[in-house]
Every structure is written in C-alpha cells, then in structure tokens.
Write an enzyme that holds these catalytic residues in place. Sequence first.
Site, PDB file in Angstrom:
ATOM      1  N   ARG A   1      18.546  12.220   8.414  1.00  0.00           N
ATOM      2  CA  ARG A   1      18.398  13.568   7.820  1.00  0.00           C
ATOM      3  C   ARG A   1      17.334  14.403   8.535  1.00  0.00           C
ATOM      4  O   ARG A   1      16.748  15.316   7.957  1.00  0.00           O
ATOM      5  CB  ARG A   1      18.075  13.491   6.325  1.00  0.00           C
ATOM      6  CG  ARG A   1      19.165  12.811   5.526  1.00  0.00           C
ATOM      7  CD  ARG A   1      19.001  13.034   4.042  1.00  0.00           C
ATOM      8  NE  ARG A   1      20.057  12.354   3.315  1.00  0.00           N
ATOM      9  CZ  ARG A   1      19.997  11.074   2.946  1.00  0.00           C
ATOM     10  NH1 ARG A   1      18.931  10.362   3.223  1.00  0.00           N
ATOM     11  NH2 ARG A   1      20.998  10.533   2.298  1.00  0.00           N
ATOM     12  N   LYS A  52      18.515  26.309  18.431  1.00  0.00           N
ATOM     13  CA  LYS A  52      19.974  26.213  18.253  1.00  0.00           C
ATOM     14  C   LYS A  52      20.415  24.886  18.852  1.00  0.00           C
ATOM     15  O   LYS A  52      20.205  24.643  20.045  1.00  0.00           O
ATOM     16  CB  LYS A  52      20.692  27.354  18.967  1.00  0.00           C
ATOM     17  CG  LYS A  52      20.752  28.632  18.166  1.00  0.00           C
ATOM     18  CD  LYS A  52      21.681  29.619  18.845  1.00  0.00           C
ATOM     19  CE  LYS A  52      21.742  30.925  18.093  1.00  0.00           C
ATOM     20  NZ  LYS A  52      22.527  31.940  18.817  1.00  0.00           N
ATOM     21  N   LYS A 105      12.004  35.598  24.532  1.00  0.00           N
ATOM     22  CA  LYS A 105      12.889  34.839  23.637  1.00  0.00           C
ATOM     23  C   LYS A 105      12.114  34.360  22.417  1.00  0.00           C
ATOM     24  O   LYS A 105      12.610  34.416  21.282  1.00  0.00           O
ATOM     25  CB  LYS A 105      13.549  33.661  24.371  1.00  0.00           C
ATOM     26  CG  LYS A 105      14.393  32.850  23.393  1.00  0.00           C
ATOM     27  CD  LYS A 105      15.647  32.247  23.923  1.00  0.00           C
ATOM     28  CE  LYS A 105      16.464  31.714  22.722  1.00  0.00           C
ATOM     29  NZ  LYS A 105      17.593  30.927  23.063  1.00  0.00           N
ATOM     30  N   ARG A 124      18.280  38.601  16.647  1.00  0.00           N
ATOM     31  CA  ARG A 124      18.466  37.530  17.626  1.00  0.00           C
ATOM     32  C   ARG A 124      19.728  37.732  18.465  1.00  0.00           C
ATOM     33  O   ARG A 124      19.828  37.255  19.593  1.00  0.00           O
ATOM     34  CB  ARG A 124      18.479  36.169  16.921  1.00  0.00           C
ATOM     35  CG  ARG A 124      18.552  35.014  17.892  1.00  0.00           C
ATOM     36  CD  ARG A 124      18.143  33.690  17.268  1.00  0.00           C
ATOM     37  NE  ARG A 124      18.340  32.616  18.223  1.00  0.00           N
ATOM     38  CZ  ARG A 124      17.831  31.407  18.108  1.00  0.00           C
ATOM     39  NH1 ARG A 124      17.071  31.109  17.081  1.00  0.00           N
ATOM     40  NH2 ARG A 124      18.059  30.487  19.026  1.00  0.00           N
ATOM     41  N   ASN A 164      22.288  37.883  23.251  1.00  0.00           N
ATOM     42  CA  ASN A 164      23.646  37.788  23.803  1.00  0.00           C
ATOM     43  C   ASN A 164      23.987  38.986  24.684  1.00  0.00           C
ATOM     44  O   ASN A 164      25.164  39.192  25.013  1.00  0.00           O
ATOM     45  CB  ASN A 164      24.664  37.657  22.662  1.00  0.00           C
ATOM     46  CG  ASN A 164      24.439  36.390  21.870  1.00  0.00           C
ATOM     47  OD1 ASN A 164      24.186  35.335  22.449  1.00  0.00           O
ATOM     48  ND2 ASN A 164      24.479  36.492  20.554  1.00  0.00           N
ATOM     49  N   HIS A 216      26.761  38.904  27.285  1.00  0.00           N
ATOM     50  CA  HIS A 216      27.545  37.691  27.059  1.00  0.00           C
ATOM     51  C   HIS A 216      28.989  37.948  26.638  1.00  0.00           C
ATOM     52  O   HIS A 216      29.802  37.034  26.700  1.00  0.00           O
ATOM     53  CB  HIS A 216      26.871  36.800  26.007  1.00  0.00           C
ATOM     54  CG  HIS A 216      25.688  36.046  26.545  1.00  0.00           C
ATOM     55  ND1 HIS A 216      24.611  36.669  27.133  1.00  0.00           N
ATOM     56  CD2 HIS A 216      25.415  34.720  26.598  1.00  0.00           C
ATOM     57  CE1 HIS A 216      23.727  35.754  27.507  1.00  0.00           C
ATOM     58  NE2 HIS A 216      24.192  34.571  27.200  1.00  0.00           N
ATOM     59  N   HIS A 266      31.370  35.599  28.355  1.00  0.00           N
ATOM     60  CA  HIS A 266      32.127  34.537  27.677  1.00  0.00           C
ATOM     61  C   HIS A 266      33.614  34.656  27.965  1.00  0.00           C
ATOM     62  O   HIS A 266      34.305  33.656  28.163  1.00  0.00           O
ATOM     63  CB  HIS A 266      31.908  34.613  26.160  1.00  0.00           C
ATOM     64  CG  HIS A 266      30.642  33.953  25.714  1.00  0.00           C
ATOM     65  ND1 HIS A 266      29.951  34.356  24.594  1.00  0.00           N
ATOM     66  CD2 HIS A 266      29.940  32.926  26.241  1.00  0.00           C
ATOM     67  CE1 HIS A 266      28.883  33.596  24.455  1.00  0.00           C
ATOM     68  NE2 HIS A 266      28.852  32.730  25.445  1.00  0.00           N
ATOM     69  N   HIS A 293      28.269  30.151  33.744  1.00  0.00           N
ATOM     70  CA  HIS A 293      27.771  30.951  32.626  1.00  0.00           C
ATOM     71  C   HIS A 293      26.929  32.147  33.082  1.00  0.00           C
ATOM     72  O   HIS A 293      27.201  33.299  32.735  1.00  0.00           O
ATOM     73  CB  HIS A 293      26.963  30.060  31.677  1.00  0.00           C
ATOM     74  CG  HIS A 293      26.375  30.811  30.528  1.00  0.00           C
ATOM     75  ND1 HIS A 293      27.132  31.234  29.464  1.00  0.00           N
ATOM     76  CD2 HIS A 293      25.112  31.249  30.289  1.00  0.00           C
ATOM     77  CE1 HIS A 293      26.364  31.889  28.609  1.00  0.00           C
ATOM     78  NE2 HIS A 293      25.127  31.911  29.087  1.00  0.00           N
TER      79      HIS A 293
HETATM   80  N1  GLY Z   1      21.322  31.778  23.292  1.00  0.00           N
HETATM   81  C1  GLY Z   1      21.116  32.724  22.260  1.00  0.00           C
HETATM   82  C2  GLY Z   1      20.160  32.297  21.199  1.00  0.00           C
HETATM   83  O1  GLY Z   1      19.444  31.334  21.363  1.00  0.00           O
HETATM   84  O2  GLY Z   1      20.116  32.909  20.162  1.00  0.00           O
END
Ligand code: GLY
Length: 343
Positions: free
Chosen positions: A110, A132, A207, A221, A225, A228, A232, A244
């Site tokens: 967990r 992420k 970031k 956030r 992108n 992108h 993508h 990418h």
């Molecule tokens: N790669 C985009 C983010 O981390 O939100």
Amino acid sequence: MIEVEVDLGDRSYPVLVGAGVRHELPALLPDDVRRVAVITQEGIGVDVDPGVAFEVFTLPDGEAAKNLGTIESLCSSLAVSGFTRRDLIVGVGGGVVTDIAGFCAAVYHRGIRFMTVPTTLLGQIDAAIGGKTGVNLPEGKNLVGAFWQPSAVFCDTATLESLPPREFQSGMGELAKYNFLGGAAPGEPPLDELPLDERVAASVRIKADVVASDEREGGRRAILNYGHTLGHALETSGSYDIRHGEGVAIGLAYAAEVAFELGRIDADRVAEHYRVLGAYDLEAALPANANPAELIDLFSRDKKALDGVTFVLDGPDGVETVVGIDRSVLEAAMERMERMAKS
Ligand code: GLY
C-alpha cells in the site's frame, strides 16, 4: 551541484542536478531505511550504491516492459526477498523505469518510499519529477497509475554522456518547451544560452513550480503538455519514425501557428518559437509523408481533450489550456506550417 525543491508541504523533496549527483543518494537516504530495491533496465548500465544493503531488479529493455504484468512480477520478487514498508525503491533509468518503479512503490504494501536516478534528458526534466507513475494498457499509454511522490530525485548529468545521440536530441524537444513556460529568470540569458546543467536545473525549477501549484493536474499542470497534442498524434499514428521529444518540437511550432490563427500571439512570437527550435537543432516541420487530416482526427482522441479539440496554447497571459478549437483553425495552422517548411 544545483538543488531544486519540489514544494509539496510535508511531502516536499529535493531534486539534485549535476554531474555525479547520484553519489549523494546515501546522504539523502532516510535513517530508518533498512534495505533498498534498485529497479533498472538491462541497457541502462548506471551503477548506484545506496550505502545500505540492496538488491537489483532488472527489467527487459524498452517500453514493452511498462505493463501490469511487470508490476505483478516485481511486487512478487519484492515479497519473496522480504521487502517491507520500511524499505525503499530506487528507480534507475529513463521514463519507462521511473514510471514503473514509482508505480510499484505506490502499490507495494500500500505504498513505500522511492527515489529516482533518471538517466535520460527526458526523464530528468519531465518524467521523474512530479509524482506521475504508471503503466500502459493495450488500450493506451499510462492508463493505469497513481500520483506518488518520490523522496528525492538525482538528475546526474554525467549519465547523459552515454545516451545514443538521437535519444539525447529527442530530450531537447522537451527542453525547448520550457523556454515558453517561464523560461529564464528575469535578467538571466534565455534558457537556450545556458550550459546544459543549468538548463536542466532551470527546467526542473519550472516543472517543480507547476507541480507545487497543481499536483494532481486539476488545471495549471496541463501547461506541461505544451506542444504535446500534435506530438502525441505523430507518435501514436504509427505512420512516422518519430521520438517523443521530436514530436513535441514539431508540436511546439504547430501550437504557435494555432495560437497565431486564433489571434492569441503575433508573428514575432511565432518566429521566436522557430528560433528556439533552431537553437536546439530541432526539426520544426511535419514529416514529409504527413497526413494533416489524419493528424487532426487523432487530436480528438487525445486523453486531454475535455470539450471538443483542446490545445495548450501561448497567449497574452502565457501558456494555458484552450478548449473548443474549430477544425478550420487547425487546418489553417497545418497549412501555415507546410508553407513555412517550403519557404
Ligand atoms: N509530463 C507532464 C506532467 O508531469 O504533468
């Protein structure tokens, strides 16, 4: 060595940037960690010594490893070796490894602590920062995952020296993006004029700031992108030999053209996009065999499409999400790009 903090209250963590910073890992390991599970891939070849007992778990190379089967077998291996919530995972590799290691840390017992040593430019300035984590499904990329923040990230720029040239250059597409998301601090030279370590640190700082303000991508956030949407589409269409970051670079030029068509930015600002891409030696034109209509069709399937066609676009208030863009605008922007490539 440059240190940047990702400020998330009691879950804040440092990101160290510079040649050799992975050797600082023992100094940042919490005192109560008994054992470390190092997760890496066959081809990475970056040694990490956490300074306590550790076991290395090696995944097969490539994106194909990024699936739920890998998570199950990793968790089984951790269980067989007796890892518990008192222990810590270190992911050493590109975005594939850090996404897998982070998701494994999020779900094993967990949730256990983890740190990352991203070894690619893309990983250092994007994938490894911000929590992420996740894996792919046959139905799409990153469809299963969790937000799970690391305890520390070590962006060891010495590991970039052994990257294949195309992999390194692909990272430049993501690096170029940060020129438009805040860029250099006032009074400092533009990002594209900084030495690589400082450019990586400046990108990490941008970031970190965005993640601190919107950890779970409820709004701001999404600006990460930038570039992108077309990127993508170029990657997922399967018709193009494109990495990418290469897709993001072309996507930055396209996003500038869309913003121009909508009257959000002027021709000078569009030219600045092409200038920055040129400074990073990035291709700004669509592939020769590109099918613009097919690419526009793919936009509507992008997972960030909230309401009609959604783009992250530059404008008078900086880069932000814009919804409900007409197909005629997207077509006109494609035509502008094609004309630009011919001129
Ligand atoms: N790669 C985009 C983010 O981390 O939100």
